[in-house]
Design a protein around this motif. Structure first.
Motif: not given
Length: 129
Positions: A80-91
């Motif tokens: 519970s120390h780190l939070v990761w985010h899934v982002l989409e790669n859009l140009c």
């Protein structure tokens, strides 16, 4: 009858984009082991058009490239120390259409403005890779 299937993909936490063939949104994200985020998604069916999309994992407080606009899911580390985010790669930039290519030829390039890797095919335009 063609049915949908849920698949899992492991996206490394490495500051690089990674492609997945999916037909909808990412359903869930979780950290199962150090150094990666797992995502569950509805896979592209055999009767659907190629839909490769590009995703990158970004940590809270980390800077990220201009092309990473759409947030899909977040995942908390087991401690519970780190939070990761899934982002989409859009140009977000306009590039000339790859109309000089033959029907089956595919070419790769990089957007000079945001450095998103792009793949182009005649009649289909550019898609992130």
């Amino acid at each position: 009858m063609t049915t949908d299937t849920i698949h899992r993909a492991e996206l490394p936490i490495d500051d690089r984009p990674h492609g997945i063939d999916l037909s909808g949104d990412i359903l869930h994200a979780a950290v199962r082991r150090f150094g990666s985020v797992d995502v569950w998604y509805v896979a592209r069916r055999n009767d659907q058009e190629h839909m490769r999309r590009s995703f990158q994992i970004v940590g809270t407080g980390q800077p990220f490239a201009a092309g990473l606009h759409r947030h899909h899911k977040s995942a908390v580390s087991p401690d519970s120390h780190l939070v990761w985010h899934v982002l989409e790669n859009l140009c977000p930039h306009s590039l000339p259409a790859p109309e000089d290519l033959t029907d089956h030829q595919v070419v790769g390039t990089e957007c000079p403005a945001c450095r998103v890797g792009l793949s182009g095919k005649r009649g289909s335009g550019w898609v992130p890779v």
